[in-house]
Scaffold this motif. Structure first.
Motif, PDB file in Angstrom:
ATOM      1  N   MET A   1       5.175 -11.987   1.326  1.00 10.08           N
ATOM      2  CA  MET A   1       4.018 -11.169   0.940  1.00 10.08           C
ATOM      3  C   MET A   1       2.724 -11.972   1.101  1.00 10.08           C
ATOM      4  SD  MET A   1       4.894  -8.740  -2.244  1.00 10.08           S
ATOM      5  CE  MET A   1       6.045  -9.615  -3.212  1.00 10.08           C
ATOM      6  N   ARG A   2       2.801 -13.244   0.750  1.00  2.51           N
ATOM      7  CA  ARG A   2       1.627 -14.103   0.906  1.00  2.51           C
ATOM      8  C   ARG A   2       1.190 -14.113   2.377  1.00  2.51           C
ATOM      9  NH1 ARG A   2       1.410 -20.573  -0.414  1.00  2.51           N
ATOM     10  NH2 ARG A   2       2.149 -20.003  -2.472  1.00  2.51           N
ATOM     11  N   GLU A   3       2.188 -14.288   3.250  1.00  2.00           N
ATOM     12  CA  GLU A   3       1.899 -14.299   4.693  1.00  2.00           C
ATOM     13  C   GLU A   3       1.259 -12.970   5.118  1.00  2.00           C
ATOM     14  OE1 GLU A   3       5.506 -15.475   6.827  1.00  2.00           O
ATOM     15  OE2 GLU A   3       4.785 -14.216   8.472  1.00  2.00           O
ATOM     16  N   LEU A   4       1.739 -11.860   4.507  1.00  2.00           N
ATOM     17  CA  LEU A   4       1.246 -10.528   4.885  1.00  2.00           C
ATOM     18  C   LEU A   4      -0.045 -10.145   4.148  1.00  2.00           C
ATOM     19  CD1 LEU A   4       4.659  -8.577   4.994  1.00  2.00           C
ATOM     20  CD2 LEU A   4       3.418  -9.614   6.900  1.00  2.00           C
ATOM     21  N   GLY A   5      -0.526 -11.040   3.262  1.00  2.00           N
ATOM     22  CA  GLY A   5      -1.837 -10.792   2.655  1.00  2.00           C
ATOM     23  C   GLY A   5      -1.821 -10.280   1.228  1.00  2.00           C
ATOM     24  N   MET A   6      -0.845 -10.703   0.452  1.00  2.00           N
ATOM     25  CA  MET A   6      -0.869 -10.330  -0.965  1.00  2.00           C
ATOM     26  C   MET A   6      -0.216 -11.425  -1.809  1.00  2.00           C
ATOM     27  SD  MET A   6       0.657  -6.948  -2.688  1.00  2.00           S
ATOM     28  CE  MET A   6       1.834  -7.030  -4.003  1.00  2.00           C
ATOM     29  N   LEU A   7      -0.809 -11.703  -2.973  1.00  2.00           N
ATOM     30  CA  LEU A   7      -0.242 -12.722  -3.863  1.00  2.00           C
ATOM     31  C   LEU A   7       0.463 -12.073  -5.041  1.00  2.00           C
ATOM     32  CD1 LEU A   7      -3.144 -15.338  -4.154  1.00  2.00           C
ATOM     33  CD2 LEU A   7      -1.222 -15.326  -2.551  1.00  2.00           C
ATOM     34  N   THR A   8       1.642 -12.591  -5.361  1.00  2.00           N
ATOM     35  CA  THR A   8       2.281 -12.303  -6.632  1.00  2.00           C
ATOM     36  C   THR A   8       3.297 -13.401  -6.881  1.00  2.00           C
ATOM     37  OG1 THR A   8       3.495 -10.738  -8.008  1.00  2.00           O
ATOM     38  CG2 THR A   8       4.009 -10.693  -5.660  1.00  2.00           C
TER      39      THR A   8
ATOM     40  N   LEU B   1      -6.606  -3.600 -12.845  1.00  2.00           N
ATOM     41  CA  LEU B   1      -6.590  -2.214 -13.329  1.00  2.00           C
ATOM     42  C   LEU B   1      -7.530  -1.297 -12.546  1.00  2.00           C
ATOM     43  CD1 LEU B   1      -6.344  -2.725 -17.213  1.00  2.00           C
ATOM     44  CD2 LEU B   1      -4.546  -2.718 -15.483  1.00  2.00           C
ATOM     45  N   VAL B   2      -8.507  -1.864 -11.860  1.00  2.00           N
ATOM     46  CA  VAL B   2      -9.425  -1.005 -11.094  1.00  2.00           C
ATOM     47  C   VAL B   2      -8.907  -0.690  -9.689  1.00  2.00           C
ATOM     48  CG1 VAL B   2     -11.543  -1.670 -12.292  1.00  2.00           C
ATOM     49  CG2 VAL B   2     -10.776  -2.988 -10.280  1.00  2.00           C
ATOM     50  N   SER B   3      -7.752  -1.173  -9.309  1.00  2.00           N
ATOM     51  CA  SER B   3      -7.242  -0.917  -7.943  1.00  2.00           C
ATOM     52  C   SER B   3      -7.256   0.581  -7.647  1.00  2.00           C
ATOM     53  CB  SER B   3      -5.806  -1.441  -7.801  1.00  2.00           C
ATOM     54  OG  SER B   3      -5.724  -2.787  -8.165  1.00  2.00           O
ATOM     55  N   SER B   4      -7.780   0.920  -6.477  1.00  2.00           N
ATOM     56  CA  SER B   4      -7.859   2.341  -6.096  1.00  2.00           C
ATOM     57  C   SER B   4      -6.506   2.773  -5.521  1.00  2.00           C
ATOM     58  CB  SER B   4      -8.940   2.531  -5.040  1.00  2.00           C
ATOM     59  OG  SER B   4      -8.529   1.866  -3.857  1.00  2.00           O
ATOM     60  N   ASN B   5      -6.355   4.081  -5.358  1.00  2.00           N
ATOM     61  CA  ASN B   5      -5.098   4.579  -4.796  1.00  2.00           C
ATOM     62  C   ASN B   5      -4.834   4.014  -3.404  1.00  2.00           C
ATOM     63  OD1 ASN B   5      -4.351   5.910  -7.034  1.00  2.00           O
ATOM     64  ND2 ASN B   5      -4.852   7.961  -6.317  1.00  2.00           N
ATOM     65  N   SER B   6      -5.891   3.890  -2.594  1.00  2.00           N
ATOM     66  CA  SER B   6      -5.638   3.384  -1.236  1.00  2.00           C
ATOM     67  C   SER B   6      -5.268   1.891  -1.280  1.00  2.00           C
ATOM     68  CB  SER B   6      -6.826   3.651  -0.313  1.00  2.00           C
ATOM     69  OG  SER B   6      -7.940   2.976  -0.801  1.00  2.00           O
ATOM     70  N   GLU B   7      -5.869   1.170  -2.229  1.00  2.00           N
ATOM     71  CA  GLU B   7      -5.503  -0.251  -2.353  1.00  2.00           C
ATOM     72  C   GLU B   7      -4.054  -0.384  -2.866  1.00  2.00           C
ATOM     73  OE1 GLU B   7      -9.827  -2.339  -3.314  1.00  2.00           O
ATOM     74  OE2 GLU B   7      -8.836  -1.193  -4.893  1.00  2.00           O
ATOM     75  N   LEU B   8      -3.693   0.477  -3.815  1.00  2.00           N
ATOM     76  CA  LEU B   8      -2.310   0.439  -4.318  1.00  2.00           C
ATOM     77  C   LEU B   8      -1.338   0.690  -3.166  1.00  2.00           C
ATOM     78  CD1 LEU B   8      -2.715   2.480  -7.653  1.00  2.00           C
ATOM     79  CD2 LEU B   8      -2.292   0.018  -7.460  1.00  2.00           C
ATOM     80  N   LYS B   9      -1.719   1.666  -2.346  1.00  2.00           N
ATOM     81  CA  LYS B   9      -0.847   2.021  -1.210  1.00  2.00           C
ATOM     82  C   LYS B   9      -0.692   0.830  -0.259  1.00  2.00           C
ATOM     83  CE  LYS B   9      -0.175   5.743   2.034  1.00  2.00           C
ATOM     84  NZ  LYS B   9      -0.796   6.804   2.804  1.00  2.00           N
ATOM     85  N   ALA B  10      -1.802   0.164   0.027  1.00  2.00           N
ATOM     86  CA  ALA B  10      -1.752  -0.987   0.944  1.00  2.00           C
ATOM     87  C   ALA B  10      -0.864  -2.093   0.356  1.00  2.00           C
ATOM     88  CB  ALA B  10      -3.164  -1.510   1.191  1.00  2.00           C
ATOM     89  N   MET B  11      -0.976  -2.304  -0.944  1.00  2.00           N
ATOM     90  CA  MET B  11      -0.188  -3.389  -1.572  1.00  2.00           C
ATOM     91  C   MET B  11       1.301  -3.035  -1.587  1.00  2.00           C
ATOM     92  SD  MET B  11      -2.583  -4.855  -4.672  1.00  2.00           S
ATOM     93  CE  MET B  11      -3.425  -3.391  -5.198  1.00  2.00           C
ATOM     94  N   VAL B  12       1.608  -1.768  -1.896  1.00  2.00           N
ATOM     95  CA  VAL B  12       3.027  -1.366  -1.919  1.00  2.00           C
ATOM     96  C   VAL B  12       3.612  -1.471  -0.507  1.00  2.00           C
ATOM     97  CG1 VAL B  12       4.628   0.543  -2.372  1.00  2.00           C
ATOM     98  CG2 VAL B  12       2.797   0.061  -3.992  1.00  2.00           C
ATOM     99  N   THR B  13       2.812  -1.170   0.504  1.00  2.00           N
ATOM    100  CA  THR B  13       3.292  -1.293   1.887  1.00  2.00           C
ATOM    101  C   THR B  13       3.629  -2.751   2.214  1.00  2.00           C
ATOM    102  OG1 THR B  13       1.937   0.584   2.500  1.00  2.00           O
ATOM    103  CG2 THR B  13       2.702  -0.784   4.321  1.00  2.00           C
ATOM    104  N   ILE B  14       2.774  -3.663   1.772  1.00  4.63           N
ATOM    105  CA  ILE B  14       3.057  -5.090   2.010  1.00  4.63           C
ATOM    106  C   ILE B  14       4.371  -5.467   1.327  1.00  4.63           C
ATOM    107  CG2 ILE B  14       2.299  -7.453   1.436  1.00  4.63           C
ATOM    108  CD1 ILE B  14      -0.570  -6.548   1.992  1.00  4.63           C
ATOM    109  N   MET B  15       4.524  -4.985   0.083  1.00  9.47           N
ATOM    110  CA  MET B  15       5.753  -5.306  -0.655  1.00  9.47           C
ATOM    111  C   MET B  15       6.981  -4.806   0.094  1.00  9.47           C
ATOM    112  SD  MET B  15       5.863  -4.877  -4.777  1.00  9.47           S
ATOM    113  CE  MET B  15       4.931  -3.439  -4.751  1.00  9.47           C
TER     114      MET B  15
END
Ligand code: PLP
Length: 446
Positions: free
Chosen positions: A402-409, A422-436
């Motif tokens: 995920m780090r390589e694909l652009g997300m930290l956890t 908590l302010v993540s928008s729906n489109s940002e949530l979608k992008a993050m779930v796609t990375i996951m």
């Protein structure tokens, strides 16, 4: 310059909860942040998919928070709370008491979640001493619980990987079972809840005369792998504490300040704790402020002539720090003006549907979610729920991908943690779930 910084980090640092051999192989240095993204020293951007360890509310470099800190800095950065107070710490206490369950009327500040828990434990212990029942001096805590890393917090914790090594240093605390429905024999939430409450009641029947308090995370056991308690469990535990005259310490460090779609997670079950610890999101993820809340009844047990020696002799140098309290006040103002809790409550339904997209994956065992607090448990076999062999470090490798694909956890074993700001928008949530999803696919199929 960047390479030099990496070398320095390897040479001088010892990072928390980190096998430094892993760090040396995969170093990362964050330089800046904006909105829900952070940027490393090479300019690569990452979604902050775990809110910088479960803290962040409004994203990074939130103008209003930055300004509030600057404004406070023009007056004073820090003065002590020992025997006196300061302006923002006092204003913040009033604001916090407006927001917490009504029985909680007093605020005791500290600097981290572990300290807030440590303070709750010491207050509970001394409360019984001060009212003439010193025999009530032990604790009940929950299996798989996590309350931070100081020795008191570790004593009421129960994560073998983190805690077993310190066994000889801990004070004794009786462990009660927690309903981990996915891995329970019946798999039935109500049955699992009732069995655990029954065992807790048996323990209380036997030991309540020597028990000061029960400590429990609020609605979700975070570090255990985002284990969401079945409906009625927390309320049931509250009833039993009242019935057997045991104080209830609720740990809202991870769940408080909107994370689960309520200001405090215990509101889901209308639970009124006797003591409550909070931290993390209190400053929006900016500065280290934590709080132990308590009732007037407990406060009054410490209030007397000095010579009676009922004083709570506990405090930290930076307690009630003005910069932190000013940030927290502004954070709470933003919670109101931007309707953060309502937003999380609404968006978590959309997030639920996004996460359902992972459910059919052959290595996704269970998806757990309460608000913006989510855990995806990876398993070797969906049918038998058999875990991957620990040495495969599946969760760790998925997180690196995920780090390589652009997300930290950060994973918890093979549970992928997803706790976006908590302010993540729906489109940002979608992008993050796609990375996951892509990371899980790539790692589990190779
Ligand atoms: N309690 C809970 C439920 C937590 O999840 C944590 C940290 O993750 C803590 C306490 C400890 O907080 P801190 O890291 O601020 O000491």
């Amino acid at each position: 310059m960047t390479q030099k910084l990496i070398e320095k980090s390897k040479k001088y640092l010892w990072l928390p909860f980190t096998q430094m051999k892993d760090y040396d192989e995969h170093p990362l240095i964050i330089e800046s942040g904006n909105g829900i993204k952070v940027k490393d020293i090479y300019g690569k951007e990452y979604y902050d998919g775990f809110s910088s360890v479960w803290l962040n509310v409004h994203g990074h470099r939130k103008k209003e928070l930055d300004e509030a800190i600057k404004k406070q800095l023009e007056k004073i950065a820090h003065s002590t709370l020992l025997g006196m107070t300061n302006v923002p710490a006092t204003e913040l206490a009033e604001k916090l008491i407006e927001l917490t369950p009504e029985k909680l009327t007093r605020v005791f500040y500290s600097d981290s979640g572990a300290e807030a828990m440590e303070i709750a434990l010491k207050m509970a212990f001394q409360y019984w001493k001060n009212i003439g029942k010193p025999e009530k001096k032990k604790f009940i805590s929950m299996q798989n619980g996590y309350h931070g890393d100081t020795i008191g917090a570790v004593s009421v914790g129960s994560i073998s990987l983190f805690h077993d090594v310190y066994g000889a240093l801990m004070f004794e605390s009786f462990k009660a079972p927690i309903p981990y429905v996915y891995r329970s024999e019946s798999g039935n939430p109500s049955q699992c809840r009732d069995e655990c409450l029954h065992t807790l009641e048996q323990l209380l029947i036997e030991k309540h005369q020597e028990i000061a308090a029960l400590s429990i995370e609020s609605m979700v056991q975070g570090a255990a792998g985002m284990i969401v308690m079945p409906k009625g469990f927390l309320a049931g535990a509250r009833e039993l504490c009242t019935k057997y005259d045991v104080l209830m310490i609720v740990d809202e460090v991870a769940t408080g300040f909107g994370r689960t779609g309520k200001m405090f997670a215990c509101e889901h079950e209308h639970v009124q704790p006797d003591l409550m610890a909070a931290g993390k999101g209190i400053t929006g993820g900016y500065l280290p402020i934590a709080v132990t809340f308590t009732t007037e009844k407990i406060y009054n047990a410490f209030y007397d002539d000095y010579k009676k020696l009922k004083t709570f002799f506990h405090g930290h140098s930076y307690t009630g720090n003005q910069l932190g309290c000013a940030a927290a006040l502004e954070n709470l103002r933003l919670f109101e003006s931007e309707k953060i809790v309502e937003q999380v409550s609404g968006k978590s339904k959309d997030l639920h549907f996004l996460l359902l997209g992972l459910d059919s994956h052959p290595h996704v065992g269970e998806i757990r979610q309460l608000g913006f607090m989510c855990g995806i448990e990876l398993v070797q076999s969906k049918e038998t729920k058999k875990p991957f062999p620990a040495e495969k470090r599946m969760g760790y490798h998925v997180s690196l991908k995920m780090r390589e694909l652009g997300m930290l956890t950060r994973p918890i074993g093979d549970v992928i943690v997803f706790m976006p700001p908590l302010v993540s928008s729906n489109s940002e949530l979608k992008a993050m779930v796609t990375i996951m999803k892509n990371a899980i696919n790539e790692v589990t199929t190779c």
